[in-house]
Design a protein around this motif. Structure first.
Motif, mmCIF file in Angstrom:
data_model
loop_
_atom_site.group_PDB
_atom_site.id
_atom_site.type_symbol
_atom_site.label_atom_id
_atom_site.label_comp_id
_atom_site.label_asym_id
_atom_site.label_seq_id
_atom_site.Cartn_x
_atom_site.Cartn_y
_atom_site.Cartn_z
ATOM 1 N N VAL A 262 0.857 -1.195 0.000
ATOM 2 C CA VAL A 262 0.000 0.000 0.000
ATOM 3 C C VAL A 262 0.887 1.236 0.000
ATOM 4 C CG1 VAL A 262 -1.814 1.255 1.198
ATOM 5 C CG2 VAL A 262 -1.796 -1.245 1.269
ATOM 6 N N ALA A 263 0.819 2.022 -1.078
ATOM 7 C CA ALA A 263 1.575 3.281 -1.140
ATOM 8 C C ALA A 263 0.976 4.273 -0.152
ATOM 9 C CB ALA A 263 1.551 3.838 -2.552
ATOM 10 N N THR A 287 -3.722 6.657 0.716
ATOM 11 C CA THR A 287 -3.174 5.322 0.479
ATOM 12 C C THR A 287 -3.715 4.776 -0.832
ATOM 13 O OG1 THR A 287 -4.955 4.093 1.601
ATOM 14 C CG2 THR A 287 -3.146 4.905 2.972
ATOM 15 N N SER A 288 -2.880 3.979 -1.486
ATOM 16 C CA SER A 288 -3.275 3.355 -2.745
ATOM 17 C C SER A 288 -2.665 1.962 -2.793
ATOM 18 C CB SER A 288 -2.797 4.198 -3.934
ATOM 19 O OG SER A 288 -3.163 3.599 -5.161
ATOM 20 N N ALA A 289 -3.527 0.931 -2.784
ATOM 21 C CA ALA A 289 -3.066 -0.456 -2.766
ATOM 22 C C ALA A 289 -2.776 -0.937 -4.181
ATOM 23 C CB ALA A 289 -4.113 -1.349 -2.112
ATOM 24 N N THR A 290 -1.750 -1.768 -4.308
ATOM 25 C CA THR A 290 -1.431 -2.361 -5.603
ATOM 26 C C THR A 290 -2.492 -3.381 -5.974
ATOM 27 O OG1 THR A 290 -0.062 -4.027 -4.520
ATOM 28 C CG2 THR A 290 1.033 -2.028 -5.275
ATOM 29 N N PRO A 291 -2.793 -3.518 -7.243
ATOM 30 C CA PRO A 291 -3.805 -4.504 -7.662
ATOM 31 C C PRO A 291 -3.378 -5.915 -7.286
ATOM 32 C CG PRO A 291 -3.271 -2.982 -9.443
ATOM 33 C CD PRO A 291 -2.252 -2.759 -8.377
ATOM 34 N N THR A 292 -4.348 -6.782 -7.042
ATOM 35 C CA THR A 292 -4.078 -8.176 -6.730
ATOM 36 C C THR A 292 -4.723 -9.069 -7.773
ATOM 37 O OG1 THR A 292 -4.367 -9.934 -5.099
ATOM 38 C CG2 THR A 292 -6.090 -8.255 -5.202
ATOM 39 N N ASP A 293 -4.037 -10.154 -8.092
ATOM 40 C CA ASP A 293 -4.539 -11.079 -9.094
ATOM 41 C C ASP A 293 -5.434 -12.150 -8.499
ATOM 42 O OD1 ASP A 293 -3.143 -9.748 -11.073
ATOM 43 O OD2 ASP A 293 -1.337 -10.965 -10.776
ATOM 44 N N THR A 294 -5.392 -12.295 -7.172
ATOM 45 C CA THR A 294 -6.162 -13.344 -6.525
ATOM 46 C C THR A 294 -7.564 -12.863 -6.222
ATOM 47 O OG1 THR A 294 -5.404 -12.661 -4.353
ATOM 48 C CG2 THR A 294 -4.089 -14.315 -5.500
ATOM 49 N N THR A 296 -10.652 -12.292 -3.978
ATOM 50 C CA THR A 296 -10.807 -12.049 -2.550
ATOM 51 C C THR A 296 -12.241 -12.230 -2.135
ATOM 52 O OG1 THR A 296 -11.133 -9.713 -2.925
ATOM 53 C CG2 THR A 296 -8.888 -10.433 -2.480
ATOM 54 N N ASP A 297 -12.408 -12.598 -0.881
ATOM 55 C CA ASP A 297 -13.745 -12.734 -0.330
ATOM 56 C C ASP A 297 -14.392 -11.362 -0.246
ATOM 57 O OD1 ASP A 297 -15.701 -14.542 1.299
ATOM 58 O OD2 ASP A 297 -15.390 -12.757 2.542
ATOM 59 N N ILE A 298 -15.705 -11.305 -0.410
ATOM 60 C CA ILE A 298 -16.398 -10.018 -0.445
ATOM 61 C C ILE A 298 -16.260 -9.251 0.851
ATOM 62 C CG2 ILE A 298 -18.631 -10.870 0.397
ATOM 63 C CD1 ILE A 298 -19.910 -9.051 -1.759
ATOM 64 N N GLY A 299 -15.949 -9.945 1.933
ATOM 65 C CA GLY A 299 -15.788 -9.262 3.207
ATOM 66 C C GLY A 299 -14.368 -8.855 3.491
ATOM 67 N N SER A 300 -13.462 -9.069 2.549
ATOM 68 C CA SER A 300 -12.056 -8.766 2.790
ATOM 69 C C SER A 300 -11.796 -7.274 2.694
ATOM 70 C CB SER A 300 -11.182 -9.521 1.778
ATOM 71 O OG SER A 300 -9.847 -9.104 1.883
ATOM 72 N N THR A 301 -10.950 -6.796 3.575
ATOM 73 C CA THR A 301 -10.572 -5.381 3.524
ATOM 74 C C THR A 301 -9.665 -5.091 2.335
ATOM 75 O OG1 THR A 301 -8.717 -5.855 4.996
ATOM 76 C CG2 THR A 301 -10.746 -5.083 6.007
ATOM 77 N N ASP A 302 -9.177 -6.171 1.625
ATOM 78 C CA ASP A 302 -8.336 -5.956 0.453
ATOM 79 C C ASP A 302 -9.095 -5.267 -0.673
ATOM 80 O OD1 ASP A 302 -6.304 -8.988 0.648
ATOM 81 O OD2 ASP A 302 -6.238 -7.088 1.717
ATOM 82 N N LEU A 303 -10.442 -5.241 -0.598
ATOM 83 C CA LEU A 303 -11.229 -4.604 -1.643
ATOM 84 C C LEU A 303 -11.094 -3.095 -1.601
ATOM 85 C CD1 LEU A 303 -14.485 -6.775 -1.517
ATOM 86 C CD2 LEU A 303 -12.603 -6.906 -3.154
ATOM 87 N N ASP A 305 -9.070 -0.192 -2.277
ATOM 88 C CA ASP A 305 -7.837 0.071 -3.018
ATOM 89 C C ASP A 305 -7.289 1.470 -2.790
ATOM 90 O OD1 ASP A 305 -7.799 -2.460 -4.210
ATOM 91 O OD2 ASP A 305 -9.219 -1.824 -5.750
ATOM 92 N N HIS A 306 -8.160 2.406 -2.430
ATOM 93 C CA HIS A 306 -7.713 3.790 -2.310
ATOM 94 C C HIS A 306 -8.454 4.477 -1.165
ATOM 95 C CE1 HIS A 306 -5.859 7.465 -3.964
ATOM 96 N NE2 HIS A 306 -6.944 8.058 -3.507
#
Length: 325
Positions: A262-263, A287-294, A296-303, A305-306
């Motif tokens: 995360v930048a 903050t800006s997260a790098t894209p992920t190829d995997t 993710t579950d809909i409840g994941s905080t990885d969704l 991105d910015h």
């Protein structure tokens, strides 16, 4: 002016040969020192009497400013005294001063911050251009101390301190305990270790500063009405000071959370009252997260991105005004 349970004086051998006693070095062991930085940037240094520290096995950090001591000197007076080469002055004749096992209480009036060092070693060496100070010890603002190594060079011609500090295991939520947004609303418990370089003038004004800190595994604790704490795997935070805006700028920084980089960028700008005391911090974070190829579950905080945050955090009271989120 100074007092300590133990002291040793080094004498000049050449002066002894001609029947003159002249001190060249001084060692102080176990003194209790109180220092204060006033809101106008000036410093006051005091040495407690030996019996004031006697019988205190484990001094503790205090929220209160250090109490005035009988032996005090202003920072300007000490600078003139230490730089002086007047042989008639016993302190000016000293080329080397070492302080070991000192207990230091430091209160920064302008920033409402109290620092406590239960055991610190200091050394002072006079140079033709000024003097050099080296320090090492543990520092605490609460019950979680962090280690610091410090070197400072004072040059009399430009009346500035060039300082370099190495810090180990600084926990922001503990160090900034009076800032509601950093210690309670979004308490960052990730230990930071790294170095900082600063330039401070003789009046105590910060001229320039840069820092680079590595973040170890930790988390950002949010209030209970938010989600679970945000886990931080590691990170790198770079900070610089902009004197034009009196802001500390975060740039070229990143954190790793949940395996994603995360930048991180932003700024922290102090806001002060008419008397120069810190009242709030204007905070901007992006903050800006790098894209992920995997997938993710809909409840994941990885969704997420910015994130852009802009607000104002109170220092003298529990206040957080959010301008943009």
């Amino acid at each position: 002016m100074a007092s300590a349970p133990e002291a040793a004086i080094g004498l000049s051998f050449s002066d002894l040969l001609i029947g003159r006693i002249r001190a060249k070095s001084l060692d102080l062991v176990g003194p209790s020192i109180s220092a204060r930085r006033n809101s106008d940037g000036s410093f006051v240094l005091g040495f407690n009497a030996p019996d004031a520290a006697a019988g205190v096995a484990e001094p503790q950090a205090s929220e209160q400013p250090p109490q005035p001591t009988a032996e005090q000197a202003s920072g300007a007076a000490l600078l003139n005294l230490l730089y002086s080469h007047d042989d008639a002055n016993s302190i000016s004749a000293l080329n080397d001063i070492r302080v070991s096992n000192a207990v230091v209480h430091f209160y920064d009036d302008g920033n409402a911050a109290t620092w406590f060092a239960p055991k610190i070693d200091l050394s002072f060496q006079k140079k033709p251009y000024g003097f050099v100070v080296l320090g090492s010890g543990d520092i605490a603002s609460t019950d979680k101390p962090w280690h610091a190594e410090l070197s400072a060079t004072y040059r009399h011609d430009d009346a500035r301190f060039e300082m370099s500090a190495t810090l180990d295991n600084v926990i922001p939520a503990s160090a900034a305990r009076k800032v509601y947004a950093l210690s309670q609303f979004a308490a960052l418990s990730t230990p930071l270790s790294g170095h900082a370089d600063l330039t401070i003038d003789a009046t105590g004004r910060l001229v320039s500063a840069t820092g680079e800190f590595r973040a170890a595994a930790g988390q950002v604790k949010l209030p209970q009405y938010f989600d679970d704490p945000i886990a931080i795997d590691e990170g790198l935070v770079r900070v610089s000071y902009e004197p034009q805006t009196d802001s500390f700028v975060i740039a070229n920084s990143s954190l790793v959370a949940g395996g994603r980089t995360v930048a991180l960028s932003g700024s922290v700008t102090p806001e002060r009252n008419a008397d120069g005391k810190l009242s709030a911090l204007a905070i901007k974070i992006e903050t800006s997260a790098t894209p992920t190829d995997t997938k993710t579950d809909i409840g994941s905080t990885d969704l997420i991105d910015h994130i852009t945050f802009s607000g104002r955090a109170g220092v003298d009271k529990a206040l957080l005004d959010i301008d943009d989120l």
